[in-house]
Structure formats: structure tokens, C-alpha cells
Write an enzyme that holds these catalytic residues in place. Structure first.
Site, PDB file in Angstrom:
ATOM      1  N   ARG A 147      31.172  11.205 -37.310  1.00 43.51           N
ATOM      2  CA  ARG A 147      30.292  12.370 -37.281  1.00 43.51           C
ATOM      3  C   ARG A 147      30.241  12.926 -35.857  1.00 43.51           C
ATOM      4  O   ARG A 147      30.246  12.164 -34.887  1.00 43.51           O
ATOM      5  CB  ARG A 147      28.862  12.011 -37.720  1.00 43.51           C
ATOM      6  CG  ARG A 147      28.738  11.276 -39.032  1.00 43.51           C
ATOM      7  CD  ARG A 147      29.241  12.075 -40.207  1.00 43.51           C
ATOM      8  NE  ARG A 147      28.568  13.366 -40.357  1.00 43.51           N
ATOM      9  CZ  ARG A 147      28.943  14.292 -41.221  1.00 43.51           C
ATOM     10  NH1 ARG A 147      29.993  14.098 -41.988  1.00 43.51           N
ATOM     11  NH2 ARG A 147      28.261  15.416 -41.320  1.00 43.51           N
ATOM     12  N   LEU A 148      30.186  14.254 -35.759  1.00 43.51           N
ATOM     13  CA  LEU A 148      30.002  14.877 -34.452  1.00 43.51           C
ATOM     14  C   LEU A 148      28.570  14.654 -33.968  1.00 43.51           C
ATOM     15  O   LEU A 148      27.628  14.719 -34.757  1.00 43.51           O
ATOM     16  CB  LEU A 148      30.285  16.372 -34.532  1.00 43.51           C
ATOM     17  CG  LEU A 148      31.744  16.791 -34.766  1.00 43.51           C
ATOM     18  CD1 LEU A 148      31.815  18.294 -34.982  1.00 43.51           C
ATOM     19  CD2 LEU A 148      32.625  16.366 -33.609  1.00 43.51           C
ATOM     20  N   HIS A 184      38.834   6.253 -29.963  1.00 39.51           N
ATOM     21  CA  HIS A 184      39.589   7.265 -30.726  1.00 39.51           C
ATOM     22  C   HIS A 184      41.048   6.832 -30.824  1.00 39.51           C
ATOM     23  O   HIS A 184      41.628   6.370 -29.830  1.00 39.51           O
ATOM     24  CB  HIS A 184      39.486   8.620 -30.026  1.00 39.51           C
ATOM     25  CG  HIS A 184      40.189   9.717 -30.752  1.00 39.51           C
ATOM     26  ND1 HIS A 184      39.690  10.287 -31.914  1.00 39.51           N
ATOM     27  CD2 HIS A 184      41.368  10.349 -30.496  1.00 39.51           C
ATOM     28  CE1 HIS A 184      40.526  11.229 -32.328  1.00 39.51           C
ATOM     29  NE2 HIS A 184      41.552  11.282 -31.492  1.00 39.51           N
ATOM     30  N   GLY A 197      34.352  -1.298 -40.199  1.00 37.14           N
ATOM     31  CA  GLY A 197      33.655  -2.031 -39.156  1.00 37.14           C
ATOM     32  C   GLY A 197      34.509  -3.040 -38.412  1.00 37.14           C
ATOM     33  O   GLY A 197      33.986  -3.984 -37.818  1.00 37.14           O
ATOM     34  N   ASN A 228      32.824   5.903 -27.175  1.00 38.02           N
ATOM     35  CA  ASN A 228      33.554   6.145 -28.418  1.00 38.02           C
ATOM     36  C   ASN A 228      34.975   5.609 -28.292  1.00 38.02           C
ATOM     37  O   ASN A 228      35.539   5.563 -27.197  1.00 38.02           O
ATOM     38  CB  ASN A 228      33.608   7.647 -28.720  1.00 38.02           C
ATOM     39  CG  ASN A 228      34.321   7.945 -30.029  1.00 38.02           C
ATOM     40  OD1 ASN A 228      34.003   7.360 -31.063  1.00 38.02           O
ATOM     41  ND2 ASN A 228      35.294   8.845 -29.994  1.00 38.02           N
TER      42      ASN A 228
END
Length: 212
Positions: A113-114, A131, A34, A129
Site C-alpha cells: 500500500r502507498l 523493494h 511474511g 521498505n
């Protein structure tokens, strides 16, 4: 907590503040420590991001992200993916929880998770998101290991809007990080995370601004 079964860019990113005085309502999804959740929360406290975190959703019972949320008196809801036979069922529960907390934007901050069309349809063009690579390079899991194996000299991180295709969607912001000759996945990950914590709050504000 609630249970439901050496950088190559400038160290300073200009603060992006939303044009509206009304804080945007965020739902954050995390699977691990987190640290990006913490970065967003800190940016809000510092006045760099005009937002409110309404809920943290986490899918691993031992995720430290839940502890971080609890310390800030932010609702933390466990939705364990192991309790659902199909991804669509998981995402339906996630959508229900986000809606219960009146969330406007969804932030996947280390969510491993997808997603399915269930979540995308519920928050069209409002899921963000982060990445750990310079997309479109090194999509998917172990992006840092992929970069080291490919012997690239530069990698980094990307904040993007989420689409059904993994690690795709409109790129909002990127930061570049040099790959050093003696880097391990851990040392490189540490430097990439520094950049993630910088650009994620700024990219959220940028995305919200574009919708106003």
C-alpha cells in the site's frame, strides 16, 4: 490475532549490531506471506539484530504473515485497507496501533500500500521498505516482471527509507541478482527473496546505528 475493522554479491553480509544494548522496538507491516517478517525475526533470534518485534500489522485477512507472527507469540493486528475510504484514515489507524505497541521503527516488509504523510510524519526517517529491484530502476508493482520485460542482465533488491514518493528515499542497502535467459517471474523472485532475507535485517541495524 487482533482485527481492527545466482547472486552477484558475496553470500555473507557482516553482522551490524547496534551500539546501544537496548533492543530497538520494531513494528512490521506486511501484506502477504511474511517471509521477510520471518527473516527479521530469525535474525533477532540468532543475535544478528538487537531488536524486538512489538507488532505485525497486516492488511489482507488471508495473509500468511499473521500465522507466522502467531507462531512466535507476536501480536498480529489486521487493519484491512478495504474498510477505509481514504488512505489517510488507514494510516491514522496504523499510526495509532504502532504507538499503542510502543514502536520506534517501522518496517514495511512486503506492504503493498502507498503511504501518506500521516505515517511519514509520525515516524520521520524511521520507516524502512524493501523493494524487489535495484532502485531507482523498476519502481512500483510488478518490479520483477518489469525487469524481465526490459531484458536487463542484472536486477536485485533495495532496502531504503520511505518518503512520500513511491519507492524513493535514501538507499540503505542493495543486493544484485543475475537475470538468467530462461527466468520466469517466479524463478527470479525466488532468488531475489534470498537476498531480501539477507539484507533487510542488516539494513535495519545500519539505519538504527546511524540514529544513535
Amino acid at each position: 490475532m487482533i482485527s481492527v475493522s545466482p547472486s552477484l554479491i558475496s553470500p555473507n553480509i557482516p553482522t551490524h549490531s547496534q551500539s546501544s544494548n537496548k533492543p530497538v522496538k520494531l513494528g512490521i507491516m506486511a501484506s502477504g506471506s511474511g517471509s521477510n517478517f520471518e527473516a527479521v525475526a530469525q535474525a533477532i533470534e540468532n543475535g544478528q539484530l538487537n531488536a524486538e518485534i512489538k507488532v505485525l500489522i497486516y492488511n489482507n485477512p488471508d495473509a500468511y504473515a499473521a500465522v507466522r507472527a502467531d507462531k512466535r507469540n507476536i501480536a498480529a493486528v489486521l487493519i484491512n485497507h478495504r474498510d477505509y475510504k481514504h488512505r489517510e484514515e488507514l494510516d491514522k489507524q496504523i499510526v495509532q496501533t504502532l504507538c499503542q505497541h510502543d514502536v520506534e521503527w517501522v518496517i514495511m516488509a512486503g506492504w503493498m500500500r502507498l503511504v501518506t504523510q500521516e505515517l511519514i510524519d509520525a515516524f520521520p526517517q524511521k520507516i524502512i521498505n524493501i523493494h524487489p529491484s535495484l532502485l531507482p530502476s523498476f519502481k512500483g508493482v510488478k518490479a520483477i516482471e518489469q525487469a524481465i520485460k526490459a531484458q536487463v542482465k542484472i536486477t536485485g533488491c533495495t532496502v531504503h527509507l520511505v518518503s512520500l514518493e513511491m519507492d524513493s528515499g535514501k538507499i540503505l542497502m542493495q543486493a544484485a541478482v543475475a537475470v538468467l535467459p530462461d527466468d520466469t517471474p517466479d524463478t527470479l523472485h525466488t532468488r531475489i527473496q534470498i537476498q531480501e532475507h539477507r539484507i533487510l535485517p542488516a539494513a535495519i541495524a545500519l539505519a538504527v546505528n546511524s540514529e544513535q
